[in-house]
Design a protein around this motif. Structure first.
Motif, PDB file in Angstrom:
ATOM      1  N   LEU A  17      19.272  16.714 -16.956  1.00 42.92           N
ATOM      2  CA  LEU A  17      19.769  16.317 -18.272  1.00 42.92           C
ATOM      3  C   LEU A  17      19.792  14.797 -18.391  1.00 42.92           C
ATOM      4  N   ASN A  18      19.527  14.305 -19.592  1.00 39.38           N
ATOM      5  CA  ASN A  18      19.635  12.881 -19.880  1.00 39.38           C
ATOM      6  C   ASN A  18      20.965  12.612 -20.575  1.00 39.38           C
ATOM      7  N   VAL A  19      21.557  11.435 -20.312  1.00 35.96           N
ATOM      8  CA  VAL A  19      22.850  11.100 -20.891  1.00 35.96           C
ATOM      9  C   VAL A  19      22.713   9.827 -21.713  1.00 35.96           C
ATOM     10  N   GLU A  20      23.207   9.875 -22.951  1.00 33.48           N
ATOM     11  CA  GLU A  20      23.215   8.708 -23.848  1.00 33.48           C
ATOM     12  C   GLU A  20      24.666   8.361 -24.157  1.00 33.48           C
ATOM     13  N   SER A  62      17.261  18.109 -21.753  1.00 28.39           N
ATOM     14  CA  SER A  62      17.887  17.717 -23.021  1.00 28.39           C
ATOM     15  C   SER A  62      18.760  16.476 -22.830  1.00 28.39           C
ATOM     16  N   THR A  63      19.095  15.827 -23.952  1.00 30.10           N
ATOM     17  CA  THR A  63      19.947  14.637 -23.935  1.00 30.10           C
ATOM     18  C   THR A  63      21.357  15.000 -24.364  1.00 30.10           C
ATOM     19  N   ILE A  64      22.345  14.563 -23.583  1.00 31.43           N
ATOM     20  CA  ILE A  64      23.758  14.762 -23.904  1.00 31.43           C
ATOM     21  C   ILE A  64      24.322  13.418 -24.362  1.00 31.43           C
ATOM     22  N   ARG A  65      24.924  13.401 -25.557  1.00 32.88           N
ATOM     23  CA  ARG A  65      25.502  12.162 -26.101  1.00 32.88           C
ATOM     24  C   ARG A  65      26.993  12.109 -25.791  1.00 32.88           C
ATOM     25  N   LEU A  66      27.420  11.000 -25.167  1.00 37.90           N
ATOM     26  CA  LEU A  66      28.828  10.800 -24.826  1.00 37.90           C
ATOM     27  C   LEU A  66      29.401   9.707 -25.711  1.00 37.90           C
ATOM     28  N   TYR A  67      30.550   9.981 -26.342  1.00 38.46           N
ATOM     29  CA  TYR A  67      31.191   9.032 -27.248  1.00 38.46           C
ATOM     30  C   TYR A  67      32.419   8.447 -26.554  1.00 38.46           C
TER      31      TYR A  67
END
Length: 650
Positions: free
Chosen positions: A602-605, A628-633
């Protein structure tokens, strides 16, 4: 002699009396009328334009508004050196010298030096100011500004040099956005000098009203992101995509390729800014049209999805052998498999069971062959076979989406009827009209039911079949874990000059989600793609794009994933799903450490600022495709307001 003198004197007296009477008539009785006539000949009027109303997105954010811009005008009678003035202005305004000279020679009080002098940039205006030319004046006028660039360009449309709407919303709602013009009225001699003793009258302009769209800016950005990626991957001739709320008919996203910058629309071909492909372009839909045939057959009880059908790879119609897309055919299958496999022979059989009269009636009930009535200019009708000219071959091709011509918006609204319990809705893009100053709503759009096309029970059956298409059939690349996407692929060969062009296809996919209670319809059509792998099928190229749009859009709307619905049956070569770790509540350092430890590929943004992960998308413990890309806020980890904001951004 004396009598003659007396007679002459009397005649003179009569003449004097007549002249005095005429003088009294003119000076007294006609005074008001003549003064008015004189004033009309002296009257000069300078028009005043109010501020053109703004165009807002669904959340009230301005996506097009009027900013102040300098414009150049001249009073010809005050320009003594007309040739020299024209010579100096021509290179600055980018206009031919003779055109400026002709404007300066006009017998008018005032002329605009356009187009070069209308709504100039500040740099151009400063160059004109430095010349300090007699009889040349600067005035402030409105110029359209677009804070989000080319976002929804074809929906917004463009305005001309006089702030008039030319295309899109700007044209459709021009009378709302433009407001009411005012004027400055004064009195001047023929040479332009003011008449002494005469004042001026000002009729102020009324600002235009604002137009609030149904376009969701975040969803629109998803749509345009996917179109850009499709263009990069497949180098197509054009692309169009639409996202709709099937319950109301509101259009949440609409975009096309090629697109343009509405602030500089003159730099683009007319076809790019003048044609909204999503509502204008007509083409053979291919297999996405099979939704209509399936719905009609189920509604008329001409088929049960568990009924058997044998596909040898072709179907004989009026001496013609129409082949299935799969060499050798699909063999023995149920009609549910026919839908899953997008089997042309199976749909030809359904068309024959319905007959041309019944099938055409449903085609028209679903809205094909006529405009949807969307509040945008330039909508197309599409083309259908006339019943009296529809033979067995035409019936067969219509059943699987060939030989008819439809628009993208017609297809979206047709699937919307299936999603909405059989009710066909009228599409719209304007949510309400608001006062420009106060924001008070003046008028508001209401959802409009056009007609009941099929029953709610039939719509449920169709949605179930289309969910199976995505879980088990040709639309499997649109599958997203937990979002119950239902849809149909389309691969249509393009006809030109009466013959199908070899290798030229429009691939498409239309889907809805969640299948049990659809919140969104999404559609994309890609004309003449050139994939590197050489495989041109809607299920391969278009389906994953709609899957991405639906997943991201549903997350934006706050729709939570579900464990219900059909599970995807994996085949050799399919991307394997993986579990998403739960990053929420971790520090940035721990989140990065967990991401490195994760072996799922997994990719992390990381987005935002702060020391703690306060939200993520997709959420923890959900399933996504490998890679897939996981978006972290990020946030401070304590503010509920920042957490709510992060959740909205998902």
């Amino acid at each position: 002699m004396r009598r003659r003198l007396v007679l002459l004197l009397l005649m003179l007296l009569v003449a004097i009396c007549l002249l005095m009477g005429r003088l009294v008539f003119v000076q007294v009785l006609q005074s008001k009328w003549l003064s008015g006539m004189a004033k009309q000949s002296w009257e000069r009027e300078i028009p005043l334009s109010g501020i053109r109303g703004s165009v807002l997105d669904s959340e009230g954010e301005k996506i097009a508004y009027t900013a102040s811009a300098p414009s150049l005008l001249a009073v010809p009678s005050q320009v003594k050196d007309k040739e020299g003035t024209a010579q100096k202005l021509a290179p600055i305004l980018g206009m031919p010298e003779d055109k400026i000279l002709n404007l300066l020679k006009k017998k008018q009080l005032m002329v605009y030096l356009k187009p070069g002098g209308k709504q100039m940039s500040e740099a151009t205006a400063e160059k004109v100011r430095q010349l300090n030319l007699p009889g040349i004046y600067m005035t402030e006028e409105g110029k359209r500004a677009y804070p989000y660039g080319n976002l929804a360009a074809q929906v917004l449309g463009i305005t001309g040099s006089d702030n008039q709407g030319i295309t899109g919303i700007e044209k459709q709602y021009d009378n709302v956005l433009q407001g009411v013009k005012g004027s400055i009225t004064f009195y001047a001699k023929a040479n332009g000098e003011l008449m002494p003793g005469e004042g001026e009258a000002v009729q102020p302009a009324t600002d235009g009203n604002d137009v609030k769209l149904t376009i969701n800016r975040q969803i629109q950005q998803y749509v345009e992101r996917e179109i850009e990626q499709a263009v990069a991957d497949y180098n197509p001739d054009n692309v169009t995509a639409i996202v709709e709320d099937p319950k109301s008919g509101a259009i949440l996203g609409m975009a096309n390729y090629p697109t343009f910058d509405p602030a500089n629309w003159r730099n683009y071909p007319q076809s790019t800014y003048n044609q909204n492909l999503a509502i204008w372009k007509t083409f053979e839909p291919g297999s996405t049209f099979k939704i209509v045939t399936l719905s009609a057959a189920l509604q008329e009880n001409k088929v049960n999805l568990n009924d058997g059908f044998y596909d040898p790879g072709y179907y004989e119609v009026a001496g013609h052998r129409i082949r299935c897309w799969k060499a050798g055919g699909h063999g023995s299958q149920t009609f549910l498999n026919v839908v899953e496999n997008s089997c042309n022979p199976g749909f030809i059989a359904l068309g024959e069971r319905l007959g041309k009269t019944t099938l055409l009636s449903y085609v028209k009930k679903f809205g094909f062959g006529q405009k949807t009535g969307i509040d945008l200019p330039g909508e197309g009708n599409g083309i259908l076979f006339k019943e009296n000219k529809m033979g067995p071959l035409e019936l067969a091709t219509t059943a699987f989406g060939q030989g008819v011509s439809v628009t993208p918006i017609q297809q979206v609204m047709a699937l919307g009827a299936v999603a909405n319990g059989g009710k066909l809705m009228k599409p719209y893009v304007v949510q309400d009209i608001q006062n420009h100053e106060t924001g008070q709503v003046i008028s508001e759009a209401q959802p409009t039911v056009v007609r009941q096309v099929i029953s709610a029970s039939t719509a449920t059956k169709v949605r179930g079949a289309l969910e199976s298409v995505v879980a088990n059939g040709s639309g499997r690349n649109a599958y997203k874990y937990g979002y119950r996407i239902a849809g149909k692929t389309g691969t249509a060969q393009v006809a030109k000059n009466g013959r199908y062009e070899s290798g030229h296809y429009i691939v498409s996919f239309i889907g809805m989600a969640p299948a049990n209670d659809p919140k969104l319809i999404a559609y994309i059509a890609i004309d003449n793609p050139h994939p590197k792998h050489g495989i041109v099928f809607g299920g391969v190229i278009a389906a994953p794009i709609v899957g991405n749009i639906l997943q991201d859009s549903l997350q934006t709307l706050g729709v939570q994933p579900s464990t219900q619905g059909l599970q995807k049956k994996y085949r050799y070569g399919d991307v394997v799903p993986v579990d998403v770790p739960n990053f929420t509540g971790l520090s940035v350092a721990d989140a990065k450490k967990l991401a490195l430890q994760n072996t799922a590929g997994l990719n992390v943004e990381i987005l935002g600022a702060g020391s703690t992960v306060i939200a993520q998308s997709p959420p923890g413990r959900s399933k996504v495709d490998d890679g897939s890309t996981i978006r972290l806020y990020l946030g401070d980890g304590t503010s509920s307001k920042s957490i709510d904001k992060a959740n909205q951004n998902q």
